[in-house]
Every structure is written in structure tokens, then in C-alpha cells.
Design a protein around this motif. Structure first.
Motif, PDB file in Angstrom:
ATOM      1  N   GLN A  42       0.825  -1.200   0.000  1.00 30.52           N
ATOM      2  CA  GLN A  42       0.000   0.000   0.000  1.00 30.52           C
ATOM      3  C   GLN A  42       0.862   1.254   0.000  1.00 30.52           C
ATOM      4  N   ALA A  43       1.979   1.221   0.735  1.00 25.28           N
ATOM      5  CA  ALA A  43       2.898   2.349   0.714  1.00 25.28           C
ATOM      6  C   ALA A  43       3.509   2.518  -0.676  1.00 25.28           C
ATOM      7  N   GLU A  68       3.322   0.792  14.577  1.00 24.90           N
ATOM      8  CA  GLU A  68       4.734   0.459  14.359  1.00 24.90           C
ATOM      9  C   GLU A  68       4.943  -0.188  12.990  1.00 24.90           C
ATOM     10  N   LEU A  69       4.019  -1.066  12.582  1.00 23.41           N
ATOM     11  CA  LEU A  69       4.131  -1.689  11.266  1.00 23.41           C
ATOM     12  C   LEU A  69       3.987  -0.655  10.154  1.00 23.41           C
ATOM     13  N   LEU A  70       3.102   0.299  10.342  1.00 22.91           N
ATOM     14  CA  LEU A  70       2.950   1.365   9.348  1.00 22.91           C
ATOM     15  C   LEU A  70       4.252   2.156   9.212  1.00 22.91           C
ATOM     16  N   THR A  71       4.874   2.466  10.344  1.00 20.80           N
ATOM     17  CA  THR A  71       6.143   3.178  10.309  1.00 20.80           C
ATOM     18  C   THR A  71       7.202   2.363   9.579  1.00 20.80           C
ATOM     19  N   GLY A  72       7.235   1.065   9.837  1.00 18.55           N
ATOM     20  CA  GLY A  72       8.190   0.197   9.164  1.00 18.55           C
ATOM     21  C   GLY A  72       7.975   0.110   7.675  1.00 18.55           C
ATOM     22  N   ALA A  73       6.755   0.398   7.226  1.00 24.70           N
ATOM     23  CA  ALA A  73       6.445   0.366   5.792  1.00 24.70           C
ATOM     24  C   ALA A  73       6.739   1.693   5.103  1.00 24.70           C
ATOM     25  N   GLY A  74       7.262   2.663   5.846  1.00 23.94           N
ATOM     26  CA  GLY A  74       7.572   3.960   5.249  1.00 23.94           C
ATOM     27  C   GLY A  74       6.444   4.962   5.335  1.00 23.94           C
ATOM     28  N   LEU A  75       5.531   4.736   6.279  1.00 27.91           N
ATOM     29  CA  LEU A  75       4.399   5.628   6.476  1.00 27.91           C
ATOM     30  C   LEU A  75       4.505   6.297   7.846  1.00 27.91           C
TER      31      LEU A  75
END
Length: 210
Positions: free
Chosen positions: A135-136, A177-184
Motif C-alpha cells: 500500500q505504501a 509500528e508496522l505502518l512506520t516500518g512500511a515507510g508511512l
């Protein structure tokens, strides 16, 4: 990833008319919290100047139509061919296509928004980072993702017996945290108690691609 997605596709193919009768009249989205988050998401997408938005896991297309009403250039993607067929019949002016969430048929960095409204709840925890990264990938820098899910106050995801097929609830902090890890960059969240018999919170998290 293929096994559980095939099961999910078959489960939703089998109940498309019942599901549509329950949700496609927008009763669920008339709830004020979900409605306000979707409206905020659409407003922020419009402000990016890129209104092209994917409703990932669109089901019968009711939210794709809602996004269109809110002024974004929305199209729907879903794993279930029966759901896509229903959405095309119900909303012939809009575009709907079959797609797997780990391989969206969208070019890199071309969308202003992605809506994932309870569409990743059936994904096993170890596979969710792949979906978030996808998605990112399709978002333009500054593009928005709104993800809605069942939230638990515990420390880890919880598997439960969803009425369609097994699903998972997530601690909101872990999902962020997962969103941050995906570049979001998660920048807003809303958690509320829907008085559900499952005992979970409803959660909505807004994130922006860096």
C-alpha cells in the motif's frame, strides 16, 4: 500467503448477496466515527492534489461510491470475483477489479489515497507487513492511507472466529509500528467501543507516506 487468501476469497464469494444486503446500504458507515474518519481521509486526499484513490478490499463497492461522493477519484479492488461483480452491477459508473492485496495492479507512487476498511483483518500477523508495504508502494509521497481494524488492548494480535472466516484484532500501537516500518507516518488515530459482542474496539489510523 496463497492458502488463507484462497479460503477468504471462497468464503466471501459464498455470502456476497447477504453481505451486500447488510452493508451496501451504508448502515455501517452511517456510524459517526467511521463516517467522520472517511470524510477526513477524503478531505486530506483532495488537499494533496492527487485525488486518485484505491478502495482496497472494496467488497460490494459501497465505500468506493461513498469516496466518489466525497470528491475523490475512487476505484475498488477486491480478492473476491463475486464481490467485484456485485460492485460493478451496483455502481456501473465506477471501476472495480479483482486484485490480491500483496500485488496491487497499480504503478509505483501514483495514488493520493488508499482506503483499507477492515480489509486486512483476515491476514495472519506475519503477513501483514507485506500488505502495508504494498500500500505504501502505490502512494505518492504525501499520499494518505486510512486503515480500519478491530483493536485489542492486549500486547499482541488476537485471532478470533469472525462470522465469515478467521480474523485478527491488533493493538493499535503495534499496527502503528508496522505502518512506520512500511515507510508511512501515522499521525491520527481513533479508537472507540462499538459495544460489540466480540469485546474489541474499532480502530481507525491515518498515515502519510514519507
Amino acid at each position: 500467503m496463497t492458502g488463507h487468501q484462497d479460503e477468504t476469497k471462497a468464503a466471501y464469494d459464498a455470502i456476497v448477496e447477504l453481505y451486500a444486503s447488510l452493508f451496501a446500504d451504508r448502515r455501517l458507515e452511517e456510524h459517526p466515527f467511521a463516517r467522520s474518519m472517511i470524510a477526513t481521509f477524503a478531505e486530506l486526499v483532495r488537499a494533496t492534489g492527487n485525488r486518485r484513490t484505491a478502495d482496497v478490499g472494496c467488497g460490494p463497492g459501497h465505500l468506493t461510491a461513498m469516496l466518489d461522493d466525497l470528491g475523490v477519484d475512487a476505484f475498488g479492488l477486491d480478492l473476491s470475483p463475486a464481490m467485484v461483480a456485485h460492485a460493478r452491477r451496483a455502481h456501473p459508473a465506477l471501476r472495480f477489479d479483482e486484485a490480491r492485496m500483496e500485488a496491487l495492479p497499480v504503478e509505483d507512487g501514483t495514488l493520493g489515497g488508499v482506503l483499507a476498511h477492515y480489509s486486512m483483518i483476515h491476514t495472519p500477523p506475519e503477513e501483514l507487513p507485506v500488505l502495508l508495504a504494498e500500500q505504501a508502494r502505490v502512494l505518492t509521497p504525501g499520499g494518505l492511507l486510512l486503515v480500519s481494524f478491530f483493536a485489542t488492548e492486549g500486547p499482541a494480535p488476537v485471532r478470533f472466529d469472525h462470522k465469515v472466516t478467521p480474523a485478527y484484532s491488533w493493538p493499535a500501537d503495534r499496527l502503528a509500528e508496522l505502518l512506520t516500518g512500511a515507510g508511512l507516518i501515522p499521525f491520527a488515530r481513533l479508537l472507540h467501543d462499538p459495544a460489540s459482542e466480540r469485546g474489541f474496539l474499532d480502530a481507525h489510523v491515518l498515515a502519510r507516506r514519507t
